[in-house]
Design a protein around this motif. Structure first.
Motif, PDB file in Angstrom:
ATOM      1  N   GLY A 124       0.793  -1.223   0.000  1.00  0.00           N
ATOM      2  CA  GLY A 124       0.000   0.000   0.000  1.00  0.00           C
ATOM      3  C   GLY A 124       0.826   1.273   0.000  1.00  0.00           C
ATOM      4  N   TRP A 125       0.316   2.275   0.709  1.00  0.00           N
ATOM      5  CA  TRP A 125       0.874   3.625   0.630  1.00  0.00           C
ATOM      6  C   TRP A 125       2.028   3.891   1.601  1.00  0.00           C
ATOM      7  N   GLU A 126       2.675   2.816   2.036  1.00  0.00           N
ATOM      8  CA  GLU A 126       3.956   2.948   2.741  1.00  0.00           C
ATOM      9  C   GLU A 126       5.029   2.121   2.029  1.00  0.00           C
ATOM     10  N   ALA A 127       4.682   1.528   0.872  1.00  0.00           N
ATOM     11  CA  ALA A 127       5.621   0.658   0.151  1.00  0.00           C
ATOM     12  C   ALA A 127       6.239   1.392  -1.030  1.00  0.00           C
ATOM     13  N   GLU A 128       7.534   1.282  -1.155  1.00  0.00           N
ATOM     14  CA  GLU A 128       8.250   1.957  -2.240  1.00  0.00           C
ATOM     15  C   GLU A 128       7.729   1.539  -3.608  1.00  0.00           C
ATOM     16  N   SER A 129       7.298   0.301  -3.743  1.00  0.00           N
ATOM     17  CA  SER A 129       6.826  -0.205  -5.036  1.00  0.00           C
ATOM     18  C   SER A 129       5.598   0.543  -5.543  1.00  0.00           C
ATOM     19  N   THR A 130       4.855   1.167  -4.630  1.00  0.00           N
ATOM     20  CA  THR A 130       3.631   1.859  -5.029  1.00  0.00           C
ATOM     21  C   THR A 130       3.922   3.020  -5.977  1.00  0.00           C
ATOM     22  N   VAL A 131       5.081   3.639  -5.855  1.00  0.00           N
ATOM     23  CA  VAL A 131       5.429   4.751  -6.748  1.00  0.00           C
ATOM     24  C   VAL A 131       5.412   4.295  -8.201  1.00  0.00           C
ATOM     25  N   GLU A 132       6.052   3.171  -8.469  1.00  0.00           N
ATOM     26  CA  GLU A 132       6.106   2.668  -9.844  1.00  0.00           C
ATOM     27  C   GLU A 132       4.765   2.103 -10.299  1.00  0.00           C
ATOM     28  N   TYR A 133       4.045   1.453  -9.381  1.00  0.00           N
ATOM     29  CA  TYR A 133       2.716   0.946  -9.744  1.00  0.00           C
ATOM     30  C   TYR A 133       1.789   2.096 -10.150  1.00  0.00           C
ATOM     31  N   PHE A 134       1.860   3.185  -9.388  1.00  0.00           N
ATOM     32  CA  PHE A 134       1.005   4.332  -9.689  1.00  0.00           C
ATOM     33  C   PHE A 134       1.407   4.954 -11.026  1.00  0.00           C
ATOM     34  N   LYS A 135       2.690   5.082 -11.254  1.00  0.00           N
ATOM     35  CA  LYS A 135       3.169   5.653 -12.515  1.00  0.00           C
ATOM     36  C   LYS A 135       2.717   4.796 -13.699  1.00  0.00           C
ATOM     37  N   ARG A 136       2.760   3.481 -13.542  1.00  0.00           N
ATOM     38  CA  ARG A 136       2.340   2.586 -14.628  1.00  0.00           C
ATOM     39  C   ARG A 136       0.860   2.755 -14.934  1.00  0.00           C
ATOM     40  N   TYR A 137       0.048   2.843 -13.889  1.00  0.00           N
ATOM     41  CA  TYR A 137      -1.396   3.063 -14.060  1.00  0.00           C
ATOM     42  C   TYR A 137      -1.659   4.405 -14.739  1.00  0.00           C
ATOM     43  N   VAL A 138      -0.993   5.450 -14.262  1.00  0.00           N
ATOM     44  CA  VAL A 138      -1.180   6.790 -14.832  1.00  0.00           C
ATOM     45  C   VAL A 138      -0.765   6.793 -16.301  1.00  0.00           C
ATOM     46  N   SER A 139       0.335   6.142 -16.614  1.00  0.00           N
ATOM     47  CA  SER A 139       0.805   6.087 -18.006  1.00  0.00           C
ATOM     48  C   SER A 139      -0.230   5.411 -18.893  1.00  0.00           C
ATOM     49  N   TYR A 140      -0.811   4.338 -18.423  1.00  0.00           N
ATOM     50  CA  TYR A 140      -1.826   3.632 -19.205  1.00  0.00           C
ATOM     51  C   TYR A 140      -3.035   4.526 -19.464  1.00  0.00           C
ATOM     52  N   VAL A 141      -3.501   5.199 -18.415  1.00  0.00           N
ATOM     53  CA  VAL A 141      -4.664   6.076 -18.569  1.00  0.00           C
ATOM     54  C   VAL A 141      -4.355   7.205 -19.538  1.00  0.00           C
ATOM     55  N   MET A 142      -3.174   7.797 -19.421  1.00  0.00           N
ATOM     56  CA  MET A 142      -2.831   8.921 -20.287  1.00  0.00           C
ATOM     57  C   MET A 142      -2.661   8.483 -21.739  1.00  0.00           C
ATOM     58  N   GLU A 143      -2.089   7.317 -21.946  1.00  0.00           N
ATOM     59  CA  GLU A 143      -1.955   6.809 -23.318  1.00  0.00           C
ATOM     60  C   GLU A 143      -3.325   6.619 -23.963  1.00  0.00           C
ATOM     61  N   GLN A 144      -4.294   6.248 -23.155  1.00  0.00           N
ATOM     62  CA  GLN A 144      -5.639   5.969 -23.678  1.00  0.00           C
ATOM     63  C   GLN A 144      -6.513   7.223 -23.749  1.00  0.00           C
ATOM     64  N   LEU A 145      -6.422   8.078 -22.728  1.00  0.00           N
ATOM     65  CA  LEU A 145      -7.376   9.185 -22.590  1.00  0.00           C
ATOM     66  C   LEU A 145      -6.739  10.566 -22.560  1.00  0.00           C
ATOM     67  N   GLY A 146      -5.432  10.643 -22.441  1.00  0.00           N
ATOM     68  CA  GLY A 146      -4.768  11.917 -22.203  1.00  0.00           C
ATOM     69  C   GLY A 146      -5.058  12.979 -23.238  1.00  0.00           C
ATOM     70  N   SER A 147      -5.185  12.592 -24.493  1.00  0.00           N
ATOM     71  CA  SER A 147      -5.404  13.574 -25.557  1.00  0.00           C
ATOM     72  C   SER A 147      -6.781  14.220 -25.460  1.00  0.00           C
ATOM     73  N   GLU A 148      -7.649  13.659 -24.633  1.00  0.00           N
ATOM     74  CA  GLU A 148      -9.013  14.171 -24.507  1.00  0.00           C
ATOM     75  C   GLU A 148      -9.196  15.040 -23.261  1.00  0.00           C
ATOM     76  N   LEU A 149      -8.116  15.237 -22.518  1.00  0.00           N
ATOM     77  CA  LEU A 149      -8.199  15.995 -21.264  1.00  0.00           C
ATOM     78  C   LEU A 149      -7.242  17.185 -21.283  1.00  0.00           C
ATOM     79  N   HIS A 150      -7.603  18.226 -20.546  1.00  0.00           N
ATOM     80  CA  HIS A 150      -6.747  19.400 -20.422  1.00  0.00           C
ATOM     81  C   HIS A 150      -6.200  19.582 -19.003  1.00  0.00           C
ATOM     82  N   TYR A 151      -6.908  19.025 -18.000  1.00  0.00           N
ATOM     83  CA  TYR A 151      -6.509  19.191 -16.598  1.00  0.00           C
ATOM     84  C   TYR A 151      -6.554  17.842 -15.894  1.00  0.00           C
ATOM     85  N   ILE A 152      -5.485  17.542 -15.175  1.00  0.00           N
ATOM     86  CA  ILE A 152      -5.392  16.299 -14.407  1.00  0.00           C
ATOM     87  C   ILE A 152      -4.976  16.614 -12.974  1.00  0.00           C
TER      88      ILE A 152
END
Length: 433
Positions: A124-152
């Motif tokens: 969870g939110w005390e584990a170092e691995s969460t930083v990379e897991y979150f970045k991977r999730y964010v990257s996936y969302v942005m690759e799919q939807l990022g061009s349709e958004l202006h504010y995140i």
């Protein structure tokens, strides 16, 4: 009523878990089902916004609002570690398209408290691995939807864990008093944090919680986003934000990125200056090095906090209190914006501000006073770019369940019928087409 200039966001906000319903892969859903849960009731179908978002966005737009802040649910997008669900991405693509079809600016939050259950089982939110897991999730969302958004907004109320740690510590001290005094003090403590928590129930359930959490998460003390946070965990959240910002800018450099913070109007009474200064350092100032590269900061405020010679003070005798036991004090928003703007030089967006009350005339009064304060700030050159009221509809206020009325729209718990309150049209009247 003075309208805002064209381009200023006048909107309302929601969070996925609180409105969508059936968020079955999330940590909150799992905790709600525990035999000795601290939740007053389970979220269940919530407001069925997952299926009724078109109606809700239409109601928002018809009232004149021009922006909608909602959250994309990580537990839906990645229900199992490393397995992304394209059908859920398509759902949020439709939500964004619906906003645009109604002339509404979609502002997406990528983490609004809830996390996938698997993430919590992995530290969870005390584990170092969460930083990379979150970045991977964010990257996936942005690759799919990022061009349709202006504010995140990457993370909602990145400072909430430290606030809860302080409140929990104070609550435990109070709980050592006699049972009657502890109950009274507990109510006071709950009213000093800007999220629905049942500290009294948490204390009572503590002896059962460890075993039940271990059975569900594989650990007796799961580190969900709103767990009491260590200083190390606090900085880990900021590193997750920075990693997400880097990913967003790499994929969609034009998207404006920020996070949101829960901020109180900290007011020193005689002898309380040192306490107020220390609280502001913890609540805001120490985050400045981590957000200086952000395009904007999301300011979230509901009330003020008073400090005297012995520390935090209760609301003044006879003060009007909301359902959450906050003091009714809409002037707090202007004070907080001014204080934040003294140190943060990017754009400011009020991403949450509101009131829990069954009396909508008080909500109208709150909105009018709060927005007058925002307009004072803009007149003085402070770059406030938008105001999002919390919340679009009465919803699931976390551990408090459905008893809190924050919404501009009422929701019939039996039929899911929506009924706009007068406050929705009042807020919409401030928008310039």
């Amino acid at each position: 009523m003075q309208k805002f200039e064209k381009g200023f966001f006048v909107g309302a906000a929601t969070a996925a878990h609180q409105v969508e319903g059936n968020n079955i892969h999330s940590d909150y859903w799992a905790q709600e089902q525990l035999p000795h849960t601290s939740f007053a009731e389970p979220s269940g179908i919530a407001c069925d916004h997952y299926n009724r978002y078109e109606e809700d966005i239409r109601l928002l737009a018809d009232a004149g609002l021009n922006a909608y802040r909602f959250s994309i649910e990580w537990a839906r997008i990645e229900p199992e570690e490393g397995k992304f669900d394209p059908a859920e991405i398509e759902h949020y693509r439709k939500v964004i398209a619906c906003c645009k079809a109604h002339g509404v600016e979609p502002v997406a939050t990528l983490l609004h408290f809830t996390s996938p259950k698997w993430l919590i089982a992995m530290g969870g939110w005390e584990a170092e691995s969460t930083v990379e897991y979150f970045k991977r999730y964010v990257s996936y969302v942005m690759e799919q939807l990022g061009s349709e958004l202006h504010y995140i907004c990457t993370i909602n109320e990145a400072n909430m864990g430290l606030q809860l740690a302080a409140i929990s510590k104070r609550f435990r001290l109070m709980a050592e008093q006699a049972a009657k005094a502890a109950a009274s003090a507990g109510k006071s403590a709950e009213g000093s944090v800007q999220v629905g928590m049942n500290f009294q129930k948490m204390m009572e359930n503590m002896k059962y919680a460890a075993a039940e959490n271990a059975a569900v998460f594989g650990t007796p003390q799961p580190k969900i986003f709103v767990s009491e946070r260590t200083p190390e965990g606090d900085l880990l959240v900021l590193r997750a934000h920075a990693a997400a910002r880097e990913a967003i800018k790499a994929i969609c450099p034009e998207v404006k990125v920020g996070l949101t913070l829960s901020l109180h109007d900290l007011q020193a009474q005689p002898g309380g200056a040192a306490f107020a200064a220390a609280a502001w350092e913890e609540e805001f100032t120490h985050y400045l090095p981590y957000i200086k590269e952000d395009d904007f900061l999301g300011v979230q405020n509901y009330t003020r906090t008073l400090y005297g010679a012995q520390g935090q003070l209760p609301a003044p005798q006879g003060a009007e209190l909301t359902q959450m036991d906050y003091e009714f004090y809409p002037q707090a928003l202007e004070n907080v914006i001014r204080k934040v703007a003294a140190d943060f030089k990017g754009d400011l967006i009020v991403t949450e501000n509101g009131i829990a009350t069954a009396d909508d005339t008080r909500r109208v009064a709150f909105i009018e006073a709060a927005l007058a304060g925002v307009q004072h700030c803009i007149a003085d050159g402070i770059p406030v770019k938008g105001y999002f009221h919390w919340s679009l509809m009465d919803n699931f206020e976390w551990q408090k369940g459905y008893a809190m009325n924050f919404g501009l729209i009422a929701v019939n718990r039996e039929t899911m019928e929506r009924t706009p309150k007068p406050s929705l049209a009042v807020l919409g009247g401030y928008a310039n087409a």
